[in-house]
Design an enzyme around this catalytic site. Structure first.
Site, PDB file in Angstrom:
ATOM      1  N   TYR A 194      -5.011  -4.599   1.349  1.00  0.00           N
ATOM      2  CA  TYR A 194      -4.580  -3.318   1.908  1.00  0.00           C
ATOM      3  C   TYR A 194      -5.701  -2.586   2.649  1.00  0.00           C
ATOM      4  CZ  TYR A 194       0.183  -2.704  -0.066  1.00  0.00           C
ATOM      5  OH  TYR A 194       1.531  -2.767  -0.338  1.00  0.00           O
ATOM      6  N   ASN A 249       7.881   1.235  -4.418  1.00  0.00           N
ATOM      7  CA  ASN A 249       9.007   1.039  -3.499  1.00  0.00           C
ATOM      8  C   ASN A 249       9.450  -0.428  -3.409  1.00  0.00           C
ATOM      9  OD1 ASN A 249       6.877   0.106  -1.974  1.00  0.00           O
ATOM     10  ND2 ASN A 249       7.134   1.563  -0.295  1.00  0.00           N
ATOM     11  N   HIS A 290       6.986  -5.171  -0.040  1.00  0.00           N
ATOM     12  CA  HIS A 290       6.079  -5.080   1.095  1.00  0.00           C
ATOM     13  C   HIS A 290       6.547  -6.058   2.143  1.00  0.00           C
ATOM     14  CE1 HIS A 290       2.442  -5.193   3.589  1.00  0.00           C
ATOM     15  NE2 HIS A 290       2.650  -6.498   3.637  1.00  0.00           N
TER      16      HIS A 290
HETATM   17  O1  CDP Z   1       4.941  -0.526   3.174  1.00  0.00           O
HETATM   18  P1  CDP Z   1       5.111   0.149   4.523  1.00  0.00           P
HETATM   19  O2  CDP Z   1       4.589  -0.704   5.665  1.00  0.00           O
HETATM   20  O3  CDP Z   1       6.510   0.639   4.725  1.00  0.00           O
HETATM   21  O4  CDP Z   1       4.224   1.476   4.476  1.00  0.00           O
HETATM   22  P2  CDP Z   1       2.672   1.714   4.809  1.00  0.00           P
HETATM   23  O5  CDP Z   1       2.572   2.976   5.564  1.00  0.00           O
HETATM   24  O6  CDP Z   1       2.061   0.489   5.404  1.00  0.00           O
HETATM   25  O7  CDP Z   1       2.031   1.981   3.380  1.00  0.00           O
HETATM   26  C1  CDP Z   1       1.740   0.905   2.496  1.00  0.00           C
HETATM   27  C2  CDP Z   1       2.224   1.284   1.115  1.00  0.00           C
HETATM   28  O8  CDP Z   1       1.458   2.390   0.661  1.00  0.00           O
HETATM   29  C3  CDP Z   1       3.669   1.760   1.035  1.00  0.00           C
HETATM   30  O9  CDP Z   1       4.590   0.706   0.914  1.00  0.00           O
HETATM   31  C4  CDP Z   1       3.648   2.636  -0.205  1.00  0.00           C
HETATM   32  O10 CDP Z   1       3.847   1.856  -1.376  1.00  0.00           O
HETATM   33  C5  CDP Z   1       2.245   3.201  -0.215  1.00  0.00           C
HETATM   34  N1  CDP Z   1       2.231   4.589   0.244  1.00  0.00           N
HETATM   35  C6  CDP Z   1       2.039   5.603  -0.690  1.00  0.00           C
HETATM   36  O11 CDP Z   1       1.898   5.333  -1.880  1.00  0.00           O
HETATM   37  N2  CDP Z   1       2.035   6.918  -0.283  1.00  0.00           N
HETATM   38  C7  CDP Z   1       2.200   7.234   1.020  1.00  0.00           C
HETATM   39  N3  CDP Z   1       2.194   8.528   1.383  1.00  0.00           N
HETATM   40  C8  CDP Z   1       2.403   6.219   1.967  1.00  0.00           C
HETATM   41  C9  CDP Z   1       2.415   4.897   1.565  1.00  0.00           C
HETATM   42 MG    MG Z   2       2.645  -1.372   6.098  1.00  0.00          MG
END
Ligand code: CDP
Ligand code: MG
Length: 136
Positions: free
Chosen positions: A52, A115, A118
């Site tokens: 990540y 959620n 991924h």
């Molecule tokens: O997973 P996705 O690509 O939809 O979202 P991301 O913006 O790439 O963020 C990666 C992961 O970080 C998310 O799937 C969430 O589990 C977590 N996240 C979080 O805990 N709090 C946030 N405000 C945004 C993302």
């Molecule tokens: Mg992402």
């Protein structure tokens, strides 16, 4: 013209723990995505931090890495027509509250962090993420 892609999907600890792996796999298979490789693993916090690292400047980074390494995950290579975008569509919005009906995150997600899934966000990142888990 065909556009067969590969993408990386992860079933996150909250969903593996609730025995949702088979239900989530069915969603992909019904949508014509083939699971060409898969494994259940438990990664370290250091490995989660590497996976990540694009998010390292974000306020949620530390919690995110702690969470992804908190229990077993199920990682899959999905292959099919437009697989990257199709997987993102099947997952739904990052926050389960905002996800469309019948998406994985709407059906199973608990919160924005837990959620359930991924998915790679581009063909380029899919290659990097697949290599991270399945380098041979
Ligand atoms: O997973 P996705 O690509 O939809 O979202 P991301 O913006 O790439 O963020 C990666 C992961 O970080 C998310 O799937 C969430 O589990 C977590 N996240 C979080 O805990 N709090 C946030 N405000 C945004 C993302
Ligand atoms: Mg992402």
């Amino acid at each position: 013209m065909s556009n067969i892609e590969q993408t990386l999907s992860i079933i996150k600890p909250d969903a593996v723990e609730r025995n949702l792996t088979e239900d989530i796999k069915k969603i992909f298979i019904k949508s014509n995505l083939k699971i060409t490789n898969s494994k259940k693993i438990h990664i370290s916090k250091e490995e989660a931090a590497e996976f990540y690292k694009v998010h390292q400047a974000r306020p949620f980074y530390n919690d995110l890495c702690t969470y992804l390494s908190s229990g077993p995950i199920f990682v899959m290579i999905l292959e099919g027509e437009g697989a990257v975008a199709l997987n993102r569509k099947l997952m739904g919005a990052t926050n389960p509250k905002d996800a469309e009906p019948n998406t994985i995150r709407k059906l199973y997600g608990i919160s924005i962090d837990k959620n359930s899934a991924h998915g790679s966000d581009s063909v380029e990142n899919a290659k990097i993420e697949i290599n991270f888990f399945f380098k041979d």
